[in-house]
Design an enzyme around this catalytic site. Structure first.
Site, PDB file in Angstrom:
ATOM      1  CD  GLU A 277      -2.935  -0.710   2.432  1.00  0.00           C
ATOM      2  OE1 GLU A 277      -2.722  -1.720   3.112  1.00  0.00           O
ATOM      3  OE2 GLU A 277      -3.685   0.215   2.788  1.00  0.00           O
ATOM      4  CG  PHE A 280      -0.393   1.036  -4.935  1.00  0.00           C
ATOM      5  CD1 PHE A 280       0.244   0.666  -6.110  1.00  0.00           C
ATOM      6  CD2 PHE A 280      -1.740   0.773  -4.805  1.00  0.00           C
ATOM      7  CE1 PHE A 280      -0.455   0.045  -7.139  1.00  0.00           C
ATOM      8  CE2 PHE A 280      -2.454   0.148  -5.824  1.00  0.00           C
ATOM      9  CZ  PHE A 280      -1.807  -0.216  -6.992  1.00  0.00           C
ATOM     10  NE  ARG A 443      28.000  -4.095  -4.974  1.00  0.00           N
ATOM     11  CZ  ARG A 443      28.237  -4.965  -5.931  1.00  0.00           C
ATOM     12  NH1 ARG A 443      27.412  -5.084  -6.949  1.00  0.00           N
ATOM     13  NH2 ARG A 443      29.288  -5.741  -5.885  1.00  0.00           N
ATOM     14  CB  SER A 525      17.907  -9.090  -6.563  1.00  0.00           C
ATOM     15  OG  SER A 525      17.857  -7.855  -5.893  1.00  0.00           O
ATOM     16  CG  ASP A 532       9.610 -12.286  -7.647  1.00  0.00           C
ATOM     17  OD1 ASP A 532       9.260 -12.497  -8.823  1.00  0.00           O
ATOM     18  OD2 ASP A 532      10.315 -11.300  -7.319  1.00  0.00           O
ATOM     19  CG  ASP A 546      25.274 -12.149  -3.251  1.00  0.00           C
ATOM     20  OD1 ASP A 546      25.211 -12.795  -4.313  1.00  0.00           O
ATOM     21  OD2 ASP A 546      25.285 -10.901  -3.221  1.00  0.00           O
ATOM     22  CD  GLU A 612      40.502 -28.653  -2.484  1.00  0.00           C
ATOM     23  OE1 GLU A 612      39.579 -28.322  -1.740  1.00  0.00           O
ATOM     24  OE2 GLU A 612      41.432 -27.890  -2.831  1.00  0.00           O
TER      25      GLU A 612
HETATM   26  C1  GLA Z   1      25.676  -9.310  -6.642  1.00  0.00           C
HETATM   27  C2  GLA Z   1      25.478 -10.756  -7.025  1.00  0.00           C
HETATM   28  C3  GLA Z   1      26.809 -11.461  -7.026  1.00  0.00           C
HETATM   29  C4  GLA Z   1      27.742 -10.774  -7.995  1.00  0.00           C
HETATM   30  C5  GLA Z   1      27.881  -9.309  -7.639  1.00  0.00           C
HETATM   31  C6  GLA Z   1      28.655  -8.565  -8.699  1.00  0.00           C
HETATM   32  O1  GLA Z   1      26.045  -9.181  -5.311  1.00  0.00           O
HETATM   33  O2  GLA Z   1      24.558 -11.382  -6.201  1.00  0.00           O
HETATM   34  O3  GLA Z   1      26.647 -12.811  -7.361  1.00  0.00           O
HETATM   35  O4  GLA Z   1      27.254 -10.922  -9.304  1.00  0.00           O
HETATM   36  O5  GLA Z   1      26.614  -8.681  -7.491  1.00  0.00           O
HETATM   37  O6  GLA Z   1      28.775  -7.231  -8.406  1.00  0.00           O
END
Ligand code: GLA
Length: 727
Positions: A277, A280, A443, A525, A532, A546, A612
């Site tokens: 809301e 909006f 950022r 993101s 979503d 991340d 590894e």
């Molecule tokens: C975001 C993404 C990461 C990477 C950085 C690059 O944080 O989630 O995976 O791509 O941006 O700036």
């Protein structure tokens, strides 16, 4: 027929294979909700009760009948102004500046197939797979219409809902609140399950009782957000993974949202899902309309596992699109955690060569390849390849990587601009900044005004010019801040901008998927800040978080699994110690957790020892064995890693002949007790062989008594069983 209108009873029933949803047009033309639950035929209006209740008013035409009140009757689309004092699904500011809407039934139609929504993502289906119900409601005084849409997919136990507000009145109106899905449940005690979090720790599951008063979650960020996911569940208090009634709602939308759950004064429960809301106020001139995004609803009478499986099947097969919808996704190496901004063309090729040697199938060039972007301080908006940094053109780099037998993918963040960029210097008014105020930075970047077509068009052209330079087969579409400072220079009302922004984003994505049908797009993101159902219509997978620490990921992927299929969950093996938590885990543990999603690597492979590297080769071979099962299998949560000693989950093939059970230890104690993992979804009383050890197990015993997880030395140990049916 899945939608049935009973002329005599004035009921409309929506039947799916296992569920029924019923509404009734009552004597005054209100559209009442009667029932949602297990499949049931007949008329359920006996559930409605009429009593004279104090301070619950009555519509005028009820005359002296004090027992008829909108304040207590369950409704399909409750609006402000009818005498219902509960949280409404709709608030409209009329031309006369009043806030009353009194929607009454006008007509309805039933048609084959599933409706689609212009400019918005939506579940799709063949005409043979779905039916649509359209109910037209009207406020007889203003003439404003609310057109309710219901899509019914019987085989999937899914019902979708959307609503269109049509300004058929004579003057300007403004839609202040709109929730396309409302569920009124007259009885029962429910818990509200929500998925809260933060950057790098998304979708923790919270289960709390629905009490008197409203519990509200949502996002004011212009995106669906890390903080709350736009999907919720109402589950009976005693519902478990395997038993009990539960209702789910997933919003097919990537912008701000809100979901509200609460009990009213008579202890009836209402659940709503719709637009946020805040900020909006959508303007509608006469003749204009506002189509809401849709909500996917599903019901399970058999607990949360079935509810999640309903969501998974529907999202995977009827919302995700494109070439990669059903295909196993390429195993990728992403350059971000390998070298962040610090790379050259040579170092990228060295990483690619090593990846190819290990059997990795795609190389993804993350942030840092364009403009003046050697750090996050500058460059966003300037989508020109930095050939100096790469030491060659993008086309040449791609050709070299293709020459190694690998596909090539690239990172973009189209919605953003740094103040230190050519684009911002040229078009400062294209970013969200309120005149006279200094904007919020996040950022070091600002958000471009995607509610403006010329901005979307310009960035689209820039991005296409990059993609056309070579054989790009994958895009990571990122979005690394929340929206703020909402002001659009060309908008007639600022109350429309946040939604128009999302429409601009969808327009861009729709053009992109049509122009490049063979490109796989992964959403992102800051990890899972826009995870979503709306994004999944364009990007069949999304970078889940991340946070690549496998132990934190147990919880993140657990929460995600309530709604979203494993095929949508981007998951990578990264370095140990982990870059986000510094936790040390084995390659095996990291591999097992990443294999529960779309598998890839994100670390500097050239720093690994031979042992590894061999392990990675084995891991890749193993993943290929199970990838189809992971992507298309039926998913079960076997433990709750938020509270249990173990994180455990399972994929079962559709024919139930094969299952992969994976478990990762969390807490370690001296003189350990043994954890028994209960295996689900297999055929009853049937023998299964563990292909690793060759040992035979009875499926009923596996479910009832479980299988002991070996106590292994060291922390965070991973173990798996691959069961195959013997008969
Ligand atoms: C975001 C993404 C990461 C990477 C950085 C690059 O944080 O989630 O995976 O791509 O941006 O700036």
């Amino acid at each position: 027929m899945s939608i049935i209108y009973d002329e005599k009873q004035k009921t409309i029933s929506l039947h799916t294979k296992n569920t029924t949803y019923q509404m009734q047009i009552d004597r005054y033309g209100f559209l009442l909700h009667l029932y949602y639950g297990r499949y049931a035929e007949g008329c359920m209006d006996y559930l409605l009760t009429y009593y004279d209740r104090g301070f619950s008013g009555n519509p005028y035409e009820a005359g002296t009948d004090k027992t008829y009140s909108m304040d207590s009757l369950p409704q399909e689309f409750p609006s402000l102004g009818t005498g219902d004092y509960r949280t409404p699904a709709c608030i409209i500011k009329n031309t006369d500046r009043t806030y009353c809407s009194d929607f009454r039934y006008v007509t309805h139609t039933i048609r084959e197939g599933k409706y689609s929504l212009p400019g918005l993502p939506a579940v799709y289906a063949d005409d043979s797979e779905a039916q649509t119900l359209e109910v037209v409601l009207e406020d007889p005084v203003t003439g404003v219409l609310a057109v309710l849409l219901y899509g019914v997919l019987p085989e999937y136990d899914v019902i979708t809902r959307s609503v269109k507000i049509v300004n058929a009145s004579k003057g300007y109106i403004s839609v202040k609140k709109l929730a396309p899905a409302c569920l009124d449940l007259v009885g029962g005690d429910y818990d509200f399950l929500t998925f809260y979090g933060r950057h790098a720790m998304e979708r923790n599951c919270q289960r709390m009782p629905v009490g008197h008063g409203t519990s509200k979650i949502g996002s004011l960020r212009g995106t669906s957000s890390h903080q709350y996911n736009p999907a919720v569940i109402l589950a009976e208090h005693d519902a478990t993974e395997d038993a009990g009634s539960c209702y789910g709602m997933a919003f097919v939308y990537s912008g701000g949202f809100q979901s509200e759950a609460g009990k009213d004064q008579y202890s009836q429960t209402r659940l709503l899902m719709g637009f946020s809301e805040e900020q909006f106020a959508y303007p509608l001139n006469p003749g204009e309309d506002l189509q809401s995004p849709e909500v996917i609803m599903t019901y399970s009478g058999e607990g949360l596992a079935k509810l999640s499986q309903n969501f998974h099947r529907c999202i995977r097969t009827h919302l995700c699109r494109g070439k990669y919808k059903e295909t196993v996704r390429p195993i990728l190496i992403n350059s971000w955690e390998a070298s962040y901004f610090d790379f050259t063309g040579e170092s990228l090729l060295a990483l690619a060569r090593q990846a190819a040697d290990l059997g990795i199938e795609m190389f993804v060039l993350d942030d840092g390849w364009f403009g003046n972007r050697d750090s996050d301080l500058r460059g966003l908006g300037d989508w020109k390849v930095n050939e100096k940094k790469l030491g060659c053109s993008l086309g040449e780099l791609i050709t070299k990587i293709n020459g190694m037998g690998m596909k090539f993918g690239i990172w973009i963040e189209p919605e953003m601009v740094n103040e230190d960029s050519e684009l911002y210097r040229e078009h400062p008014d294209w970013a969200f900044v309120i005149p006279g105020r200094r904007p919020n930075r996040s950022r070091y970047q600002l958000v471009l005004d995607f509610s403006r077509k010329e901005v979307v068009d310009y960035i689209y052209e820039q991005i296409c010019a990059v993609l056309d330079q070579g054989n790009v087969e994958y895009i990571k579409w990122d979005m690394n801040r929340s929206l703020a400072d909402i002001y659009s220079a060309t908008a007639d009302s600022q109350g429309r901008v946040l939604h128009d922004y999302v429409l601009g984003l969808y327009d861009f994505l729709e053009r992109l998927v049509n122009r490049y049908p063979n490109i796989l797009i992964e959403g992102c993101s800051g990890g899972g800040g826009r995870f979503d159902a709306g994004m999944l219509y364009y990007t069949p997978q999304i970078w889940c978080s991340d946070n690549t620490d496998p132990i934190d990921r147990l919880e993140i992927q657990y929460g995600t699994s309530f709604i979203y299929p494993a095929s949508s969950v981007g998951a990578h093996v990264s370095a140990s110690p982990n870059h986000q938590t510094r936790r040390v885990t084995s390659m095996k543990t990291r591999g097992m957790v990443a294999m529960a999603g779309t598998f890839g690597y994100e670390l500097n492979l050239n720093e690994l020892g031979e042992e590894e590297k061999d392990e990675i080769r084995r891991q890749i071979a193993e993943y290929k064995k199970y990838a189809a099962l992971v992507q298309r299998g039926t998913y079960y949560r076997l433990t709750n890693p938020q509270t249990d000693n173990q994180g455990a989950w399972e994929f079962v093939s559709e024919d139930q002949r094969e299952a992969l059970v994976q478990v990762v230890g969390i807490k370690k104690h001296a003189n350990m007790t043994v954890d028994y993992i209960k295996v689900k979804g297999l055929k009853e009383n049937t023998m299964y062989r563990d292909t690793e050890t060759g040992r035979l197990y009875n499926s009923t015993a596996l479910r009832e008594a479980g299988v002991p997880k070996p106590v292994l030395e060291g922390e965070y140990q991973a173990y798996q069983w691959h069961f195959v049916c013997e008969d």
